[in-house]
Design a protein around this motif. Structure first.
Motif, mmCIF file in Angstrom:
data_model
loop_
_atom_site.group_PDB
_atom_site.id
_atom_site.type_symbol
_atom_site.label_atom_id
_atom_site.label_comp_id
_atom_site.label_asym_id
_atom_site.label_seq_id
_atom_site.Cartn_x
_atom_site.Cartn_y
_atom_site.Cartn_z
ATOM 1 N N ARG A 197 32.646 52.149 46.099
ATOM 2 C CA ARG A 197 34.369 53.046 46.738
ATOM 3 C C ARG A 197 34.253 52.418 48.308
ATOM 4 N N GLU A 201 35.774 47.056 46.618
ATOM 5 C CA GLU A 201 36.732 46.581 45.764
ATOM 6 C C GLU A 201 37.457 44.887 45.047
ATOM 7 N N HIS A 205 35.530 43.470 42.475
ATOM 8 C CA HIS A 205 36.206 43.089 41.093
ATOM 9 C C HIS A 205 37.769 42.432 41.818
ATOM 10 N N GLN A 206 37.951 42.592 43.102
ATOM 11 C CA GLN A 206 39.446 41.360 42.689
ATOM 12 C C GLN A 206 38.950 40.337 42.088
ATOM 13 N N ASP A 224 40.170 54.169 40.980
ATOM 14 C CA ASP A 224 40.994 52.838 41.385
ATOM 15 C C ASP A 224 40.622 51.676 40.539
ATOM 16 N N TYR A 225 39.244 51.110 40.749
ATOM 17 C CA TYR A 225 39.193 49.463 39.966
ATOM 18 C C TYR A 225 39.413 49.541 38.387
#
Length: 327
Positions: A20, A25, A28-29, A78-79
Motif C-alpha cells: 500500500r 497503486e 493497479h492503475q 483501497d485497490y
C-alpha cells in the motif's frame, strides 16, 4: 526484443501482496487501464525468489507454465476499485508480457520467451536492488523495455547508457479534485515525515502556525488535511514523481519542496522556482518568510500553482494514451 502487436496475449503485472504505497497503486492503475483497452492484464502477487517457483507444462504442451505461491486476500481494500483480476500461473510464451517494478531487477532472468517491461516507478529506491542483481550490466544481459514514471528516472538512466526509455506516468485519483475554498483553510503546514528534520526545525521558528506531520494517518485523514490546510512541505528525497505533492496541490495547498531527486526537475514537480529550496536549513529564514507570506496572501500564492494543477488533472488521460501506445 519483440514488441507487442495485435497478437499480444496476457500481460502479467508483478506486485507485492498487500502493498500500500504509491508504487503498488500505480501497478493497479496500469492493470485497470490495460483492461479498459481490452487487454488481458492480470496482477501477479509475489514475494518469492525465482527458485521457489514450481514449473508445470501447459495443456497443449507448447509452453512452460510457472505456478506462483498463493496468498489469502492479497489485494489492499483501497485497490479493489481498480478491478484487476489476479492469477498465480504465468505462461512462458512470446506473446505474453511481464511488467516488473523497479525493485525487482533480478526477475529479468525469469522466463525464456516472455517480453519484459521494467517500470522505473522510482530511481533511488531501485539502486540497491540493481547492484544486488548484478549491476547495470544485468540490463544488457537480459533484454527488456524500460518505462519511466519521471523525468528524473529518464535522465538518470541515460547516465548509465540506457537511452531508449518510454514514458508511463501514473495519475492521482479524482477524489482529491475537490479543494476547499481559502476561507475554509487554517494556517497549517503539513509536512512529509520523510525528510522531516528541516520542517521540525522550521516549526520552532514559527510556532504561531500549526505544523502537522503526515504519518500514521489513514488516506481519508490525509485527504482531509490537504483540503483544509494552506501549505504542504516536502524536503524528502523524491525518488520518483511522488504522489503527495500532487495530491496536496490538486487539493488546493501551496507546495514547498527541496531540490533532491525528482523535485529538481520542473517536468516532475511543475511549480515556480521560488517554492523550491536548495538547503532548507541554511535558508531557514527565507523559508519562514515565504511561509508567512503564503499565510497572509494565500489566494495570490495559490494562483502560482495553476499550471501544476492543470497538469495533474490531465494525468489520467495522458496515462491512458501512454499505455495504449506501449501495449
Amino acid at each position: 526484443m519483440k514488441y507487442p502487436s495485435n497478437k499480444v496475449g496476457n500481460i502479467y503485472i508483478f506486485c507485492m501482496p498487500k502493498g500500500r504505497t504509491g508504487g503498488p497503486e500505480a501497478l493497479h492503475q496500469l492493470g485497470s487501464t490495460l483492461r479498459s483497452l481490452g487487454k488481458n492484464a492480470y496482477m501477479v502477487y509475489i514475494n518469492c525468489e525465482i527458485p521457489d517457483l514450481q514449473k508445470k507444462r501447459s495443456a497443449n504442451g507448447l509452453h512452460d507454465v510457472y505456478e506462483f505461491k498463493k496468498f489469502d486476500d492479497p489485494i489492499v481494500p483501497d485497490y479493489m476499485k481498480y478491478g484487476v483480476p489476479y492469477t498465480y500461473d504465468i505462461i512462458d510464451a512470446p506473446e505474453n508480457i511481464i511488467v516488473l517494478p523497479e525493485v525487482w531487477s533480478y526477475w529479468l532472468q525469469f522466463g525464456e520467451h516472455l517480453q519484459k517491461y521494467f517500470w522505473w516507478l522510482s530511481y533511488d529506491n531501485a539502486l540497491s536492488f540493481v547492484h544486488a542483481s548484478g549491476g547495470w550490466d544485468n540490463f544488457h544481459r537480459h533484454d527488456c523495455r524500460h518505462l519511466v514514471q519521471s523525468e528524473y528516472a529518464k535522465v538518470s538512466l541515460r547516465n548509465h547508457g540506457i537511452n531508449e526509455v518510454y514514458p508511463l506516468f501514473d495519475f492521482i485519483g479524482s477524489n482529491y479534485f475537490v479543494p476547499s475554498p481559502s476561507d475554509k483553510r487554517v494556517n497549517r503546514i503539513l509536512y512529509n515525515h520523510k525528510g522531516a528534520a528541516p520542517a521540525q526545525k522550521l516549526a520552532e521558528m514559527a510556532p504561531e502556525f500549526i505544523w502537522q506531520p503526515l504519518i500514521g494517518l489513514t488516506s481519508e485523514e490525509v485527504w482531509s488535511f490537504f483540503r483544509t490546510s494552506k501549505i504542504y512541505m516536502d524536503f524528502g528525497y523524491h525518488p520518483g514523481k511522488d504522489r503527495m505533492p500532487r495530491e496536496a496541490a490538486i487539493s488546493g495547498c501551496c507546495v514547498i519542496t527541496g531540490l533532491r531527486g525528482a523535485a529538481r526537475h520542473f517536468e516532475d514537480i511543475s511549480i515556480p522556482g521560488k517554492y523550491k529550496v536548495e538547503d532548507p536549513e541554511q535558508d531557514a529564514a527565507k523559508v519562514i518568510d515565504l511561509v508567512r507570506d503564503i499565510m497572509e496572501n494565500f489566494d495570490d500564492h495559490s494562483d502560482a500553482f495553476e499550471y501544476y494543477r492543470r497538469k495533474i488533472l490531465s494525468e489520467r488521460e495522458e496515462f491512458f494514451l501512454q499505455a495504449r501506445n506501449l501495449f
